[in-house]
Design a protein around this motif. Sequence first.
Motif, PDB file in Angstrom:
ATOM      1  N   GLY A 414      13.717  49.066  31.215  1.00 21.93           N
ATOM      2  CA  GLY A 414      13.020  47.983  30.581  1.00 21.93           C
ATOM      3  C   GLY A 414      12.324  49.379  29.609  1.00 21.93           C
ATOM      4  N   ASP A 415      12.082  48.832  28.145  1.00 25.13           N
ATOM      5  CA  ASP A 415      10.936  49.604  27.724  1.00 25.13           C
ATOM      6  C   ASP A 415      10.053  49.615  27.767  1.00 25.13           C
ATOM      7  OD1 ASP A 415      13.119  51.210  25.902  1.00 25.13           O
ATOM      8  OD2 ASP A 415      13.558  49.345  24.759  1.00 25.13           O
ATOM      9  N   VAL A 416       9.158  50.864  27.995  1.00 27.99           N
ATOM     10  CA  VAL A 416       7.588  50.783  28.689  1.00 27.99           C
ATOM     11  C   VAL A 416       6.830  50.032  27.111  1.00 27.99           C
ATOM     12  CG1 VAL A 416       5.296  51.691  28.073  1.00 27.99           C
ATOM     13  CG2 VAL A 416       7.132  53.157  28.627  1.00 27.99           C
ATOM     14  N   VAL A 417       6.383  48.572  27.892  1.00 25.45           N
ATOM     15  CA  VAL A 417       5.260  47.867  27.017  1.00 25.45           C
ATOM     16  C   VAL A 417       3.871  48.825  26.457  1.00 25.45           C
ATOM     17  CG1 VAL A 417       5.014  45.306  26.737  1.00 25.45           C
ATOM     18  CG2 VAL A 417       6.956  45.948  27.980  1.00 25.45           C
ATOM     19  N   HIS A 418       4.425  47.893  24.874  1.00 25.42           N
ATOM     20  CA  HIS A 418       2.510  48.279  24.132  1.00 25.42           C
ATOM     21  C   HIS A 418       2.017  47.178  23.349  1.00 25.42           C
ATOM     22  CE1 HIS A 418       2.996  52.599  23.763  1.00 25.42           C
ATOM     23  NE2 HIS A 418       4.452  51.927  24.281  1.00 25.42           N
ATOM     24  N   THR A 419       1.465  46.871  24.211  1.00 21.85           N
ATOM     25  CA  THR A 419       0.693  45.330  23.448  1.00 21.85           C
ATOM     26  C   THR A 419      -0.919  44.936  22.876  1.00 21.85           C
ATOM     27  OG1 THR A 419      -0.251  44.147  25.569  1.00 21.85           O
ATOM     28  CG2 THR A 419       1.988  43.999  24.982  1.00 21.85           C
ATOM     29  N   ILE A 420      -1.072  44.539  21.789  1.00 23.58           N
ATOM     30  CA  ILE A 420      -1.885  43.506  21.495  1.00 23.58           C
ATOM     31  C   ILE A 420      -2.740  42.168  21.397  1.00 23.58           C
ATOM     32  CG2 ILE A 420      -3.381  44.095  19.808  1.00 23.58           C
ATOM     33  CD1 ILE A 420      -2.421  46.372  18.523  1.00 23.58           C
ATOM     34  N   THR A 421      -3.218  42.069  21.950  1.00 22.82           N
ATOM     35  CA  THR A 421      -3.283  40.390  22.269  1.00 22.82           C
ATOM     36  C   THR A 421      -4.997  40.223  22.265  1.00 22.82           C
ATOM     37  OG1 THR A 421      -2.002  40.441  24.162  1.00 22.82           O
ATOM     38  CG2 THR A 421      -3.418  39.142  23.934  1.00 22.82           C
ATOM     39  N   PRO A 422      -5.850  39.015  20.804  1.00 18.94           N
ATOM     40  CA  PRO A 422      -6.835  38.899  20.702  1.00 18.94           C
ATOM     41  C   PRO A 422      -6.441  37.263  21.438  1.00 18.94           C
ATOM     42  CG  PRO A 422      -5.095  39.344  18.427  1.00 18.94           C
ATOM     43  CD  PRO A 422      -4.423  39.434  20.156  1.00 18.94           C
ATOM     44  N   PHE A 423      -7.828  37.164  22.021  1.00 17.58           N
ATOM     45  CA  PHE A 423      -8.020  36.376  22.237  1.00 17.58           C
ATOM     46  C   PHE A 423      -9.171  35.245  22.267  1.00 17.58           C
ATOM     47  CE2 PHE A 423      -9.259  38.855  25.007  1.00 17.58           C
ATOM     48  CZ  PHE A 423     -10.447  38.616  25.713  1.00 17.58           C
ATOM     49  N   PHE A 424      -9.062  34.181  21.525  1.00 13.87           N
ATOM     50  CA  PHE A 424     -10.144  33.155  21.636  1.00 13.87           C
ATOM     51  C   PHE A 424      -9.926  31.241  22.545  1.00 13.87           C
ATOM     52  CE2 PHE A 424     -11.795  29.701  19.053  1.00 13.87           C
ATOM     53  CZ  PHE A 424     -13.403  29.880  19.008  1.00 13.87           C
ATOM     54  N   GLU A 425     -11.624  31.623  23.090  1.00  9.90           N
ATOM     55  CA  GLU A 425     -11.641  29.921  24.157  1.00  9.90           C
ATOM     56  C   GLU A 425     -13.033  29.630  23.318  1.00  9.90           C
ATOM     57  OE1 GLU A 425     -11.610  30.644  27.933  1.00  9.90           O
ATOM     58  OE2 GLU A 425     -12.120  28.578  28.305  1.00  9.90           O
ATOM     59  N   MET A 426     -12.707  28.411  23.397  1.00  9.15           N
ATOM     60  CA  MET A 426     -14.125  27.511  23.063  1.00  9.15           C
ATOM     61  C   MET A 426     -14.209  25.933  23.966  1.00  9.15           C
ATOM     62  SD  MET A 426     -15.643  26.140  19.121  1.00  9.15           S
ATOM     63  CE  MET A 426     -16.525  26.940  19.386  1.00  9.15           C
ATOM     64  N   SER A 427     -15.529  25.441  24.624  1.00 10.96           N
ATOM     65  CA  SER A 427     -15.054  24.867  25.781  1.00 10.96           C
ATOM     66  C   SER A 427     -16.414  24.264  24.319  1.00 10.96           C
ATOM     67  CB  SER A 427     -16.403  25.094  27.120  1.00 10.96           C
ATOM     68  OG  SER A 427     -15.409  26.373  27.367  1.00 10.96           O
ATOM     69  N   ILE A 428     -16.449  22.807  24.262  1.00 14.47           N
ATOM     70  CA  ILE A 428     -17.086  21.734  24.031  1.00 14.47           C
ATOM     71  C   ILE A 428     -17.167  21.009  24.905  1.00 14.47           C
ATOM     72  CG2 ILE A 428     -17.979  20.136  22.198  1.00 14.47           C
ATOM     73  CD1 ILE A 428     -15.857  22.042  20.400  1.00 14.47           C
ATOM     74  N   ARG A 429     -19.081  20.098  25.027  1.00 12.72           N
ATOM     75  CA  ARG A 429     -18.822  19.172  26.368  1.00 12.72           C
ATOM     76  C   ARG A 429     -19.320  18.299  24.806  1.00 12.72           C
ATOM     77  NH1 ARG A 429     -23.283  21.163  30.620  1.00 12.72           N
ATOM     78  NH2 ARG A 429     -24.652  20.898  28.718  1.00 12.72           N
ATOM     79  N   LEU A 430     -18.587  16.821  25.169  1.00  8.40           N
ATOM     80  CA  LEU A 430     -18.721  15.832  24.685  1.00  8.40           C
ATOM     81  C   LEU A 430     -19.701  14.974  25.470  1.00  8.40           C
ATOM     82  CD1 LEU A 430     -14.854  14.788  24.022  1.00  8.40           C
ATOM     83  CD2 LEU A 430     -16.472  16.437  22.615  1.00  8.40           C
ATOM     84  N   GLY A 431     -20.296  14.425  24.469  1.00  4.87           N
ATOM     85  CA  GLY A 431     -22.031  13.408  24.896  1.00  4.87           C
ATOM     86  C   GLY A 431     -23.064  14.877  26.173  1.00  4.87           C
TER      87      GLY A 431
END
Lengths: 551, 291
Positions: A414-431
């Motif tokens: 397999g070819d050498v893999v090149h990646t770019i991975t942006p990520f986002f996470e949000m946690s909201i406590r309700l109440g």
Amino acid sequence: MSIRLLTLIVILGSVSVAKAQMQAQSQDDKGHLSGDVEIDATWFDRDTLIGTSTTQYLHEKSSTEGWFTLNYLISGWSFTARYDMYNNSALLDPTIAYTGQGLGFYQIDKKIDKWEFTAGDFYDQFGSGILFRAWQNRYLGLDYAVQGVRVQYTPDDSFMVKGFAGQQKDRFTVWPQVMKGLNAEKIWGIGNVSMLSGVGFLNRTLDQATMNQLANEINSLPYNQRFTPMYNMYAGTAYNTLNYKGFSWYNEYAQKSREAVFITDDNNNQQLENLPGHVFYTGATYSFYGFGLNVQYKSISTFIMKTTPYATILDGIMDYLPPLSKQETARLPSLYSVSAQSQGENGIQAEVTYAIDKRNNFDFNVSYIKQPDNTILYREYYAEYNKIISKNVKMEMGVQSLIYNYAVYEGHPGDVVHTITPFFEMSIRLGKPHKIAEGTAENKMPLQKSIRFELQYLSTKQDSGSFAYALVEYNLAPKWSFAVSDMYNIIPQHAADQKLNYYSTFISYTEKQSRFTIGYAKQVAGVICTGGVCRVEPAFSGIRASIGTNF
Amino acid sequence: MNKIFYLFSLLSLALVSCQEVNDLIIYPKPGQNDLLSIDTTKFASVPAQSKNVLIEDYTGDRCDNCPNAQSASITIVNANPGRVSVLGIHCTGLAAPYTGYPDYRTANGTQLMSYFFGVGGPSSLPTGAIDRILQSFTSPPSVATPYALWSNYVTSEMALTPKAALTFNNKNYDPSTRTLSTSITTSFPTTSADTFYVSAAVIESGFRGVQELPTRFDSNFVFEHVLRKLMLPYNGLNIANSPIAGTTVSAKFTTILDPSWNADSCKIVAFVHHRSAINNSVEQVQEIPVK
């Protein structure tokens, strides 16, 4: 009478003897019984689009694994037994349906003053584990326990020496090769500088059947490649940790003697060679108020530590080589995870964490790993920003850039893999956070609602192409958790390929010490890693359920 | 405390310095890598022949039951003069040499053993192959045939009509240099869709050495048909693909006999055979004395 049954009787008999002895000393000491149970079940739902073709999809359709561990402690005695069950299991080897059950672990341990004696199965390690580590990870189907005897002498808090002899477990039997080891550690210091220094020694002896097999194979080699294999492999290590205020520096050098090992070439062919090996590993950490720095360097040269050269992939490993990559947990940033290459690698990793204040902090990581011939194996640039927006809202965002040597880590072209991975996470406590009055019964406690989102995008032109991932998780802490997610092959590598969805749903329920989970999932084929140990797994489609408790 | 630390280090060093003895590996002698090659010299076509049979006797000097297999092969050879050839292939750890005695195993013989039985060798010795025919009574099918059955299979093989005829041309042995050469000529009396290979070996009989017996060691045991040299390729030189009737092909054979072998007791054994995952059977075998 089977050996396993006999073993169980011996353990139970020993418990009785110990208990009788203890009763003479103290009528009040009834000891402490504890344990845990876990049962996992899987139903396989064939999906030809994602390539689920292992035997369970075609024939068995379901599998079950179970572990039931009991520990009994009384007056310096410790008795442990674990019953293991695998029914049509893909856990140990994803390509087969393995069935077997019995006593998976048993141990008798006794502390007498400064001495500790262990018989049966045990987990242990010397230093960082580079020379020797007996450990388990049931979720990867790994159990490297040693069956034998162990003695440890600890005259004071600053010195320890231990030794063992035994054979590594191989599911419900043991490998025929014998191993023995010695380890000593001493804590000492000069002024404000404290040190933990250690040395370790390991010897593994091949059995005659393995030697005959090796000899016949070597006799089939071209004349100029033949060598006389050694029955015994000797290995030693020396390590030291230096601590000074917020600074810590670890160094270890391990060397093993020449022995027959299989070397995998660029075409994935295996060649038997007679090679020694070594590892040099150094790592420094420094922390000062909101600033943290962790730098590691490692050099491995054919440090292949196996009970036998014929143990395949993850079988029979006697040590643990820590990876020089950041241990990711998010789905797409962890898609291309790596393990250390015992055949050889040189790598460096540097991670910086910086907290501007209590609400804002950054994490930067760089990893660079190459083969001894300078072929790149892995390179990671990683940046993450965490922000506490309010008491109820937390946010995390970042980006990862990877270079991943697919052929080496996945074991097929397999070819050498090149990646770019942006990520986002949000946690909201309700109440608002619940204030729970002391003494409130658990079933009367109000449930804390929260919701969590994850969004990730992995961009690559290699392997299976680019993926988008989204997850929504709703929690009613501490009892319920619900999650739905989808990993979408948004731009397949080949335009003609279908854009596949790998969706999953998950529910968990916790009641006191017990937890029940069930979920339907589709999982892309690839490397699954836990704690730096990785296994190439086929795609998955089906239902997974588990129940676990401890007492 | 420090004394324990130093003692530990010394113990580790002492253990590492221990020497091992391992005589399982065969290191080649000069001339052991002799190759068969196609001989472009034109020889006369070989007339059709009766079917001869090859017995390959996998054996060892530490295998106490192996002399029984050798006795069985001698009985068969004597009962069928000129029709049966034997290769006594010493192999596996059961053929490790005794101190002061030579190693009867050969590198190419071990390769041949691995080809048929895997690198671990046969599950037990003695075992044999009769014309390398696959036996359906083993699972999976294997060429392994117990010596008690050799006679029956030899008889049934001799009743077949071979697809090849074999002879030796221009055999020459130079005692001063111990150089042995010949051409192995094969003719195909009928058109065939098969692929054919030729293999050749030097065997020696009548020398004495140590052999384990069920109750004792015999240091005066007479070894027969011992494979001394198997020419490369160990699994045969390709000589014909789908030959038409009348095709004749020759292979050149040249080697130097080891000084420890008695040339008067040595023979060349050559055979034509198939080579595939499912068929390695021998079509014809012939042998000729070195001198």
